[in-house]
Design a protein around this motif. Structure first.
Motif, PDB file in Angstrom:
ATOM      1  N   PHE A  82       1.151  -1.351   0.015  1.00 42.67           N
ATOM      2  CA  PHE A  82      -0.075  -0.056  -0.019  1.00 42.67           C
ATOM      3  C   PHE A  82       0.889   1.320   0.093  1.00 42.67           C
ATOM      4  CE2 PHE A  82      -3.020  -3.108   1.737  1.00 42.67           C
ATOM      5  CZ  PHE A  82      -4.136  -2.792   0.890  1.00 42.67           C
ATOM      6  N   GLY A  83       1.999   1.073  -0.285  1.00 41.60           N
ATOM      7  CA  GLY A  83       2.786   2.443  -0.754  1.00 41.60           C
ATOM      8  C   GLY A  83       3.663   2.718   0.569  1.00 41.60           C
ATOM      9  N   ALA A  84       4.479   3.776   0.491  1.00 43.67           N
ATOM     10  CA  ALA A  84       5.609   4.042   1.383  1.00 43.67           C
ATOM     11  C   ALA A  84       4.640   5.105   2.560  1.00 43.67           C
ATOM     12  CB  ALA A  84       6.439   5.172   0.701  1.00 43.67           C
ATOM     13  N   PHE A  85       3.950   5.905   2.105  1.00 45.37           N
ATOM     14  CA  PHE A  85       3.221   6.590   3.266  1.00 45.37           C
ATOM     15  C   PHE A  85       1.989   7.128   2.724  1.00 45.37           C
ATOM     16  CE2 PHE A  85       5.703   9.542   0.522  1.00 45.37           C
ATOM     17  CZ  PHE A  85       4.837  10.525   0.237  1.00 45.37           C
ATOM     18  N   ALA A  86       0.931   7.460   3.708  1.00 43.75           N
ATOM     19  CA  ALA A  86      -0.214   7.781   3.169  1.00 43.75           C
ATOM     20  C   ALA A  86      -0.675   9.085   2.710  1.00 43.75           C
ATOM     21  CB  ALA A  86      -1.267   7.591   4.623  1.00 43.75           C
ATOM     22  N   VAL A  87      -1.521   9.213   1.981  1.00 42.86           N
ATOM     23  CA  VAL A  87      -2.012  10.522   1.346  1.00 42.86           C
ATOM     24  C   VAL A  87      -3.414  10.921   1.519  1.00 42.86           C
ATOM     25  CG1 VAL A  87      -2.192  11.804  -0.946  1.00 42.86           C
ATOM     26  CG2 VAL A  87      -0.347  10.192  -0.507  1.00 42.86           C
TER      27      VAL A  87
ATOM     28  N   LEU B 200       0.930   7.386 -11.901  1.00 47.55           N
ATOM     29  CA  LEU B 200       0.888   8.758 -12.465  1.00 47.55           C
ATOM     30  C   LEU B 200       2.188   9.231 -12.437  1.00 47.55           C
ATOM     31  CD1 LEU B 200      -1.792  10.359 -10.061  1.00 47.55           C
ATOM     32  CD2 LEU B 200      -2.188   9.758 -12.280  1.00 47.55           C
ATOM     33  N   GLY B 201       2.641   8.955 -13.664  1.00 45.15           N
ATOM     34  CA  GLY B 201       4.117   9.477 -13.942  1.00 45.15           C
ATOM     35  C   GLY B 201       5.259   8.557 -13.082  1.00 45.15           C
ATOM     36  N   PRO B 202       5.870   9.366 -12.113  1.00 46.37           N
ATOM     37  CA  PRO B 202       6.871   8.752 -11.439  1.00 46.37           C
ATOM     38  C   PRO B 202       6.308   8.153 -10.116  1.00 46.37           C
ATOM     39  CG  PRO B 202       7.009  11.042 -11.108  1.00 46.37           C
ATOM     40  CD  PRO B 202       5.968  10.746 -12.183  1.00 46.37           C
ATOM     41  N   ILE B 203       4.959   8.260  -9.870  1.00 47.51           N
ATOM     42  CA  ILE B 203       4.531   7.741  -8.647  1.00 47.51           C
ATOM     43  C   ILE B 203       3.156   7.031  -8.920  1.00 47.51           C
ATOM     44  CG2 ILE B 203       5.109   9.972  -7.105  1.00 47.51           C
ATOM     45  CD1 ILE B 203       2.342  10.643  -7.303  1.00 47.51           C
TER      46      ILE B 203
ATOM     47  N   LEU C 211       0.850   5.942  -1.232  1.00 49.97           N
ATOM     48  CA  LEU C 211       1.888   6.680  -2.414  1.00 49.97           C
ATOM     49  C   LEU C 211       3.102   5.669  -2.380  1.00 49.97           C
ATOM     50  CD1 LEU C 211       2.548  10.226  -3.447  1.00 49.97           C
ATOM     51  CD2 LEU C 211       4.373   8.966  -3.203  1.00 49.97           C
ATOM     52  N   SER C 212       3.540   5.378  -3.536  1.00 46.42           N
ATOM     53  CA  SER C 212       4.667   4.627  -3.736  1.00 46.42           C
ATOM     54  C   SER C 212       5.533   5.232  -4.954  1.00 46.42           C
ATOM     55  CB  SER C 212       4.223   3.051  -4.129  1.00 46.42           C
ATOM     56  OG  SER C 212       5.550   2.424  -4.356  1.00 46.42           O
ATOM     57  N   PHE C 213       6.813   5.414  -4.579  1.00 49.09           N
ATOM     58  CA  PHE C 213       7.655   5.856  -5.763  1.00 49.09           C
ATOM     59  C   PHE C 213       8.002   4.925  -6.732  1.00 49.09           C
ATOM     60  CE2 PHE C 213       8.378   8.674  -1.779  1.00 49.09           C
ATOM     61  CZ  PHE C 213       7.903   9.860  -2.352  1.00 49.09           C
ATOM     62  N   GLU C 214       7.643   3.641  -6.287  1.00 47.84           N
ATOM     63  CA  GLU C 214       8.106   2.533  -7.519  1.00 47.84           C
ATOM     64  C   GLU C 214       6.645   1.749  -7.686  1.00 47.84           C
ATOM     65  OE1 GLU C 214      11.468   0.676  -6.527  1.00 47.84           O
ATOM     66  OE2 GLU C 214      12.822   2.192  -6.871  1.00 47.84           O
ATOM     67  N   PRO C 215       6.387   1.183  -8.655  1.00 48.34           N
ATOM     68  CA  PRO C 215       5.271   0.452  -9.018  1.00 48.34           C
ATOM     69  C   PRO C 215       5.588  -0.923  -8.242  1.00 48.34           C
ATOM     70  CG  PRO C 215       5.609   1.498 -11.194  1.00 48.34           C
ATOM     71  CD  PRO C 215       6.918   1.694 -10.084  1.00 48.34           C
ATOM     72  N   THR C 216       4.750  -1.163  -7.127  1.00 44.22           N
ATOM     73  CA  THR C 216       5.022  -2.320  -6.558  1.00 44.22           C
ATOM     74  C   THR C 216       4.064  -3.361  -6.796  1.00 44.22           C
ATOM     75  OG1 THR C 216       3.291  -1.677  -4.658  1.00 44.22           O
ATOM     76  CG2 THR C 216       5.680  -1.218  -4.297  1.00 44.22           C
ATOM     77  N   ALA C 217       2.997  -3.268  -7.707  1.00 45.70           N
ATOM     78  CA  ALA C 217       2.173  -4.371  -7.868  1.00 45.70           C
ATOM     79  C   ALA C 217       2.761  -5.400  -8.718  1.00 45.70           C
ATOM     80  CB  ALA C 217       0.961  -3.794  -8.729  1.00 45.70           C
ATOM     81  N   PRO C 218       2.751  -6.802  -8.457  1.00 48.08           N
ATOM     82  CA  PRO C 218       3.315  -7.655  -9.205  1.00 48.08           C
ATOM     83  C   PRO C 218       2.749  -7.796 -10.433  1.00 48.08           C
ATOM     84  CG  PRO C 218       1.399  -8.698  -7.794  1.00 48.08           C
ATOM     85  CD  PRO C 218       1.584  -7.117  -7.577  1.00 48.08           C
ATOM     86  N   VAL C 219       3.754  -8.103 -11.643  1.00 43.64           N
ATOM     87  CA  VAL C 219       3.487  -8.134 -13.034  1.00 43.64           C
ATOM     88  C   VAL C 219       2.765  -9.485 -13.325  1.00 43.64           C
ATOM     89  CG1 VAL C 219       4.415  -8.101 -15.240  1.00 43.64           C
ATOM     90  CG2 VAL C 219       5.598  -6.927 -13.532  1.00 43.64           C
ATOM     91  N   ALA C 220       1.420  -9.202 -13.739  1.00 41.51           N
ATOM     92  CA  ALA C 220       0.970 -10.487 -13.947  1.00 41.51           C
ATOM     93  C   ALA C 220       0.914 -11.119 -15.061  1.00 41.51           C
ATOM     94  CB  ALA C 220      -0.651 -10.073 -14.103  1.00 41.51           C
ATOM     95  N   ARG C 221       1.366 -12.488 -15.033  1.00 45.09           N
ATOM     96  CA  ARG C 221       1.911 -13.293 -16.312  1.00 45.09           C
ATOM     97  C   ARG C 221       0.572 -14.116 -16.614  1.00 45.09           C
ATOM     98  NH1 ARG C 221       6.645 -16.789 -14.130  1.00 45.09           N
ATOM     99  NH2 ARG C 221       5.135 -17.037 -12.234  1.00 45.09           N
ATOM    100  N   VAL C 222      -0.158 -13.561 -17.591  1.00 43.42           N
ATOM    101  CA  VAL C 222      -1.403 -14.288 -17.918  1.00 43.42           C
ATOM    102  C   VAL C 222      -1.182 -15.446 -19.000  1.00 43.42           C
ATOM    103  CG1 VAL C 222      -3.612 -13.770 -19.144  1.00 43.42           C
ATOM    104  CG2 VAL C 222      -2.455 -11.985 -17.702  1.00 43.42           C
ATOM    105  N   PRO C 223      -1.539 -16.561 -18.749  1.00 43.88           N
ATOM    106  CA  PRO C 223      -1.669 -17.848 -19.595  1.00 43.88           C
ATOM    107  C   PRO C 223      -2.198 -17.426 -20.906  1.00 43.88           C
ATOM    108  CG  PRO C 223      -2.292 -18.462 -17.460  1.00 43.88           C
ATOM    109  CD  PRO C 223      -2.302 -16.925 -17.299  1.00 43.88           C
TER     110      PRO C 223
END
Length: 629
Positions: free
Chosen positions: A496-501, A547-550, A568-580
């Protein structure tokens, strides 16, 4: 005669007890519970312990009543917000998806089983509907916190596609039994008009029946022990009334449950508990009877084509139907892939496969055995892979709440209030000093075996049991206040990101701080409104917006769908989905595009090299004579 009664009762109750115990195995190993029920029925049938049961009419009658009970409970437990959220995709799958699946599967069955076209489409209609009980049991057994949009789509689809598959199956059986060979346009027109009449009457009776159930429960002062039986009987009356006038009784009973469950019906807690138990009993009885009715010794004759058809249904027919139905809704590729795979076939498919036997069709037993094998293949392959696929596609989100100890109590004569008993969990907000809202009225606190008034207790401590008098349909805020902190998996620590917004802050501040490239109109919105707009007008727990870099992550939403917490996260942390690849038409398109590009690239490179070789080399310019020569 008396001895036979005891013997039948002993065998029947022993089977139910064995099925109930098998649920422990399913919870322990994550096995499909329906598969265990069917195996118990097969093991005690003709080719097992020798219990001979071949009465198709009794099997269909008992299965239909059990399915009506299950559908009423399914509708009763479906909240309106889930219906609103998933109505479009789910209804598209339940109507157009069933037709596409029937057509594709019927074409394959025609060539593999050498049935007539109508018989092939009949088999396709029988296996076109999904089984909700098996899917959601696996999700609960594996403690899978699935995204709400996906869960709601599967739930609503499974509750609404059964009536349509049943209508198609019964209609085709009647056409074949009458030895009719109608032209295609005549058959399509008859099916369409019959469908409108069947579903229309079923919907009308369902709405009227649901309203009548709510009105009668509120008006009649029945004993709490009799009330659940009264409601169950009324639901079966709705089912029978709709069928008697030519409507869909299964659609009617589902709609009646939907209306009753989302109204201010009295004693809702008692009704939910009773119906949950009756739904379990109905599933056990239906699955056991269908397992007893089957004859496994007949399976080898059609095993190969039946297994191939099961694989075709999983890997071709269902994915194509889901992709075509969900194209207008622009769902993310991982969600479409998961819905494609979680199309488990179950008891409804086997129940519908009995109708050719009731109609006296020549190939009725072949159709039934094929459908039974397809269900087994679906449960074995898909049933054990639901959890792993959900994790691979990144559709599992951390739990909102930790452990919660709550008991809902019914108050005699109270139609619009509930008494809740909470045990204060260690680390919960109330244990840390959070106040209980004014609309909730704590009346009693139990601590160390002593009961005291809430006003005299001071600050609540872990282990206290608090009785709170609240209006019905209470907000989820109380659950959040009394639940302990959710255990976050190490892999989800940064979910859920580095800190709250603050969602109420202006989006212009994001543009100033991080420069994500927002438009002037977007800068006029709040951060919460910006995220909601980027998500198409509906935000869900754990949704993410880049949104751009965040990246902004939805941490929580209220009962109305408004964002109340953002990370808010400075790097996308969602796992990259490998769809069959076989589950996504988009993935197939990307692979083909990449293949064409890679295929054309060497060709273009060779062409460029050839053009370079064919270009004449320019002759050197003549040297100029030196001055004075």
């Amino acid at each position: 005669m008396e001895h036979a009664i005891y013997l039948v009762t002993l065998v029947g109750t022993a089977l139910v007890v064995a099925a109930a115990f098998s649920s422990l195995i399913a919870f322990r190993f994550g096995a499909p519970l329906l598969l265990l029920f069917l195996c118990i029925g097969l093991a005690t049938g003709t080719d097992g312990l020798g219990i001979h049961f071949d009465n198709a009419r009794i099997a269909y009658f008992a299965g239909s009543l059990a399915l009506a009970v299950i559908l009423f409970d399914s509708g009763f437990g479906t909240p309106l917000n889930a219906l609103r959220q998933a109505a479009g995709p789910a209804l598209s799958l339940a109507t157009f998806g069933v037709l596409v699946t029937t057509g594709l599967f019927g074409a394959a069955a025609h060539y593999l089983l050498h049935l007539t076209w109508l018989e092939s489409f009949l088999l396709g209609a029988a296996v076109a509907s999904t089984d909700a009980a098996a899917v959601f049991f696996l999700l609960r057994a594996g403690e899978i916190n699935l995204r709400e949009r996906v869960r709601s789509t599967l739930e609503v689809e499974s509750g609404t596609n059964d009536p349509i598959a049943i209508f198609l199956t019964i209609t085709l059986v009647e056409v074949i039994a009458a030895h009719a060979n109608p032209e295609t346009n005549v058959l399509v027109t008859s099916l369409f008009l019959g469908f409108l009449l069947n579903m229309g009457l079923g919907a009308i009776v369902g709405v009227l029946g649901g309203l009548a159930i709510v009105r009668l429960v509120d008006r009649l002062n029945l004993d709490h022990g009799l009330l659940p039986i009264f409601v169950l009987t009324l639901s079966l009356m709705v089912f029978a009334a709709a069928g008697a006038i030519g409507g869909s009784g299964f659609l009617a009973v589902y709609i009646a449950g939907l209306i009753a469950g989302n109204s201010d019906i009295r004693a809702v807690t008692i009704l939910k508990r009773f119906q949950d138990g009756m739904s379990w009993l109905a599933q056990i009885i239906m699955f056991l009877i269908l397992g007893l009715f089957a004859t496994p010794s007949q399976f080898p004759a059609i095993m190969v084509p039946a297994v191939l058809l099961g694989l075709f249904l999983m890997f071709v027919a269902r994915p194509i139907a889901v992709w075509l139905c969900l194209v207008p809704f622009r769902l993310p590729r991982p969600e479409v892939a998961f819905v494609s795979w979680v199309g488990l076939r179950g008891a409804v498919s086997i129940l519908l496969a009995i109708t050719p036997l009731l109609g006296g069709l020549e190939n009725g037993r072949v159709i039934f055995n094929t459908a039974f094998i397809i269900v087994l293949v679906s449960l074995v392959i898909q049933g054990w892979t639901v959890g792993p696929l959900a994790r691979r596609l990144g559709l599992i989100v951390p739990a909102r709440l930790g452990p919660l100890d709550k008991v809902e109590l019914e108050l005699p004569g109270s139609a619009h209030h509930e008494l809740l008993a909470y045990r204060v969990a260690h680390g919960s907000p109330v244990a840390r000093g959070e106040r209980i809202p004014r609309w909730a009225r704590p009346s009693l606190v139990l601590r160390d075996g002593r009961s005291m008034r809430f006003q005299d207790m001071g600050r609540l401590a872990a282990g206290d049991q608090v009785y709170i008098f609240v209006p019905d349909r209470y907000p989820r805020l109380l659950d959040k206040l009394f639940a302990s902190r959710a255990v976050v998996d190490p892999e989800d620590a940064d979910f859920f990101g580095a800190f709250a917004v603050d969602p109420a802050r202006s989006a212009a501040e994001l543009e100033v701080a991080y420069g994500p490239g927002l438009t002037d109109a977007e800068q006029q919105l709040t951060v919460g409104a910006l995220v909601t707009a980027r998500l198409g007008g509906h935000a869900e727990y754990a949704d993410r917006v880049l949104l751009g870099p965040i990246e902004l992550i939805v941490r929580d939403v209220d009962d109305k769908g408004k964002i109340t917490g953002l990370g808010l996260s400075f790097e996308p942390t969602a796992p990259v989905a490998r769809v069959p690849v076989f589950l996504s038409a988009g993935e197939i398109g990307d692979r083909l595009s990449a293949f064409i590009r890679n295929w054309r690239k060497p060709t273009e490179t060779r062409a460029d090299e050839a053009r370079v070789d064919e270009t004449p080399t320019p002759e050197p310019a003549p040297e100029k004579a030196a001055p004075g020569n």
